[in-house]
Design an enzyme around this catalytic site. Structure first.
Site, PDB file in Angstrom:
ATOM      1  N   SER A  21      72.888  20.349  24.068  1.00 49.14           N
ATOM      2  CA  SER A  21      74.181  19.671  24.036  1.00 49.14           C
ATOM      3  C   SER A  21      75.183  20.445  23.180  1.00 49.14           C
ATOM      4  O   SER A  21      74.837  20.987  22.133  1.00 49.14           O
ATOM      5  CB  SER A  21      74.005  18.268  23.451  1.00 49.14           C
ATOM      6  OG  SER A  21      75.252  17.612  23.411  1.00 49.14           O
ATOM      7  N   SER A  46      77.927  15.500  23.774  1.00 50.13           N
ATOM      8  CA  SER A  46      77.759  14.106  23.344  1.00 50.13           C
ATOM      9  C   SER A  46      79.028  13.312  23.637  1.00 50.13           C
ATOM     10  O   SER A  46      80.123  13.702  23.232  1.00 50.13           O
ATOM     11  CB  SER A  46      77.467  14.033  21.847  1.00 50.13           C
ATOM     12  OG  SER A  46      76.117  14.307  21.593  1.00 50.13           O
ATOM     13  N   ASN A 125      72.063  10.701  20.576  1.00 49.75           N
ATOM     14  CA  ASN A 125      72.370  11.588  19.454  1.00 49.75           C
ATOM     15  C   ASN A 125      72.302  10.781  18.153  1.00 49.75           C
ATOM     16  O   ASN A 125      73.211  10.022  17.834  1.00 49.75           O
ATOM     17  CB  ASN A 125      73.763  12.204  19.650  1.00 49.75           C
ATOM     18  CG  ASN A 125      74.125  13.180  18.549  1.00 49.75           C
ATOM     19  OD1 ASN A 125      73.480  13.224  17.490  1.00 49.75           O
ATOM     20  ND2 ASN A 125      75.164  13.959  18.780  1.00 49.75           N
ATOM     21  N   CYS A 128      73.882  14.165  14.602  1.00 49.93           N
ATOM     22  CA  CYS A 128      75.054  14.981  14.280  1.00 49.93           C
ATOM     23  C   CYS A 128      75.199  15.006  12.756  1.00 49.93           C
ATOM     24  O   CYS A 128      75.214  13.959  12.115  1.00 49.93           O
ATOM     25  CB  CYS A 128      76.315  14.412  14.925  1.00 49.93           C
ATOM     26  SG  CYS A 128      77.792  15.334  14.470  1.00 49.93           S
ATOM     27  N   THR A 191      71.667  20.831  14.612  1.00 50.71           N
ATOM     28  CA  THR A 191      72.111  21.861  13.668  1.00 50.71           C
ATOM     29  C   THR A 191      71.844  21.387  12.232  1.00 50.71           C
ATOM     30  O   THR A 191      71.688  20.194  11.976  1.00 50.71           O
ATOM     31  CB  THR A 191      73.617  22.116  13.831  1.00 50.71           C
ATOM     32  OG1 THR A 191      74.293  20.858  13.735  1.00 50.71           O
ATOM     33  CG2 THR A 191      73.928  22.753  15.163  1.00 50.71           C
ATOM     34  N   THR A 264      72.970  28.275  21.156  1.00 53.11           N
ATOM     35  CA  THR A 264      73.615  29.428  20.511  1.00 53.11           C
ATOM     36  C   THR A 264      73.233  30.763  21.162  1.00 53.11           C
ATOM     37  O   THR A 264      74.047  31.690  21.203  1.00 53.11           O
ATOM     38  CB  THR A 264      73.248  29.425  19.007  1.00 53.11           C
ATOM     39  OG1 THR A 264      73.658  28.170  18.469  1.00 53.11           O
ATOM     40  CG2 THR A 264      73.934  30.544  18.253  1.00 53.11           C
TER      41      THR A 264
HETATM   42  C1  DHB Z   1      78.923  17.760  17.022  1.00 51.45           C
HETATM   43  C2  DHB Z   1      77.952  18.413  16.298  1.00 51.45           C
HETATM   44  C3  DHB Z   1      76.629  18.035  16.426  1.00 51.45           C
HETATM   45  O1  DHB Z   1      75.628  18.656  15.768  1.00 51.45           O
HETATM   46  C4  DHB Z   1      76.286  16.983  17.260  1.00 51.45           C
HETATM   47  O2  DHB Z   1      75.027  16.585  17.344  1.00 51.45           O
HETATM   48  C5  DHB Z   1      77.256  16.356  17.978  1.00 51.45           C
HETATM   49  C6  DHB Z   1      78.573  16.746  17.853  1.00 51.45           C
HETATM   50  C7  DHB Z   1      80.348  18.114  16.899  1.00 51.45           C
HETATM   51  O3  DHB Z   1      80.767  18.660  15.891  1.00 51.45           O
HETATM   52  O4  DHB Z   1      81.106  17.788  17.827  1.00 51.45           O
END
Ligand code: DHB
Length: 302
Positions: A21, A46, A125, A128, A191, A264
Site C-alpha cells: 500500500s 489506504s 491499516n 500508520c 514503515t 520501495t
Molecule cells: C501513510 C503512511 C503509512 O505508513 C500508512 O500506513 C498509511 C499512510 C501516509 O503518510 O499517507
C-alpha cells in the site's frame, strides 16, 4: 518448473509478490500497470471515509539506506475511490482494499464499501506511524485490534487482513488479538518511525517532522517481526519491509510469510521488480531442488 503459487486464507495468488500500500495504487491505471509487471496481487492506497489532502511538503526524502515519508493519508475518500476499484474487475490478480479509520464503526463502513466495489480482500491499516487518531494509535491496543477486526469480519465475506507495526513492544499479543478477532491473516510490517534533520537549516526535513522509514534497511526488522508473529498465531502472514530481491522474499517466506509485499524496491529496481523477484526466487528454488514455494514457508522455525 517451480510452483510459486500461494494461498492466503481463501485468496489464491499466482505468485507471492504483492504491491504494498502507498505507491502506484491511487487509481486503476497504475494498479493495472503493476499487475502487468507481474504482481500476484495489489493493495490500494489506504482509504478513509472522507477525502484528505495530506500533509504539506516536503513529504518524502531519500536517505542513504532507504526512504523516509509522511504523506498524511491523502486520499479521495471511499465514495470517490469506488470508481477506481470498479474499473479493476476482470483482472487476473486479486485487489486488496486498504482502509483506515478511527474506530470500528468507520472500519466497518469502509470494509463494506470496498467489498461492494469488488475488492477481493481487505487490509485494515492499524499501523500508520504518524497519523493522529489512526493507524498505530489503534494498532498498539490489543482490545481495539480485536474489536475492530471482529466487527469488520462480521460485516463482510471477503478475507480480512490486519496490517501491524513493528513500533510496538507487544507484537505477539497484538497479533493474537487480531487472530482472536478472526482475522484471516496478518500483514507485517509498516514503515518505521524515523526522522531526518537538515544540519545546515537545523530543522527536520519533513514538514510533519516524523515520518516512516522504508527500504532495504528495515528488512531485518520485518523478518524478525514475521518470525515472532509466526510463533504466536496460526493464521497466514504477509511479510513486508525492504523486499528488493528474490533472496529477500525467501527470507520472509522462511520466517513464516506466505507472501510478501513490495513497495520501495520499485524506486530502486523499476516497475518490473515483481517479475525480477519472482525470477530470482525461481532460480534459487531450481538450484536447491525445491519444487513448491509452500515447502519453504516457516522453514526457519526449528
Ligand atoms: C501513510 C503512511 C503509512 O505508513 C500508512 O500506513 C498509511 C499512510 C501516509 O503518510 O499517507
Amino acid at each position: 518448473m517451480v510452483d510459486l503459487g500461494t494461498k492466503i486464507a481463501s485468496l489464491k495468488l499466482k505468485n507471492p509478490t504483492i504491491l504494498a500500500s502507498g505507491l502506484m495504487d491511487e487509481d486503476a491505471g497504475s494498479m493495472k500497470r503493476i499487475i502487468n509487471c507481474g504482481a500476484g496481487a495489489v493493495v490500494t492506497k489506504s482509504i478513509g471515509l472522507k477525502s484528505r489532502g495530506g500533509y504539506a511538503n516536503p513529504t518524502i526524502v531519500e536517505l542513504e539506506y532507504g526512504i523516509l515519508n509522511a504523506m498524511g493519508l491523502p486520499n479521495p475518500g471511499i465514495n470517490e475511490f469506488g470508481e477506481e476499484i470498479k474499473k479493476l474487475k476482470r483482472l487476473n490478480a486479486p485487489i486488496i482494499g486498504s482502509v483506515f479509520g478511527s474506530n470500528s464503526k468507520e472500519f466497518v463502513e469502509l470494509g463494506k464499501k470496498m467489498q461492494s466495489y469488488g475488492a477481493n480482500a481487505l487490509e485494515l491499516n492499524m499501523s500508520c506511524p504518524h497519523a493522529k487518531g489512526y493507524g498505530l494509535e489503534i494498532g498498539s491496543d490489543p482490545r481495539l485490534v480485536k474489536e475492530i477486526t471482529s466487527k469488520v469480519k462480521e460485516s463482510v465475506e471477503i478475507p480480512v487482513f490486519v496490517k501491524l507495526s513493528s513500533n510496538i513492544a507487544n507484537l505477539g499479543e497484538i497479533a493474537k488479538a487480531a487472530e482472536k478477532g478472526n482475522a484471516d491473516g496478518i500483514v507485517a510490517i509498516n514503515t518505521i518511525k524515523a526522522m531526518k534533520i537538515d544540519i545546515e537549516l537545523r530543522i527536520p526535513v519533513l514538514a510533519n517532522k516524523i515520518g516512516g522509514y522504508s527500504g532495504k534497511a528495515i528488512k531485518p526488522i520485518g523478518v524478525r517481526c514475521v518470525y515472532e508473529i509466526a510463533e504466536n498465531v496460526d493464521i497466514p502472514i504477509i511479510g513486508v519491509g525492504g523486499v528488493t530481491t528474490g533472496e529477500d522474499a525467501l527470507e520472509y517466506i522462511m520466517a513464516g510469510a506466505s507472501a510478501v509485499q513490495i513497495g520501495t524496491a520499485i524506486y530502486y529496481r523499476e516497475l518490473d521488480v515483481f517479475k525480477k523477484v519472482c525470477k530470482e526466487m525461481e532460480n534459487w528454488m531450481n538450484e536447491h531442488s525445491v519444487k513448491k514455494l509452500s515447502e519453504l514457508i516457516g522453514a526457519a522455525h526449528l
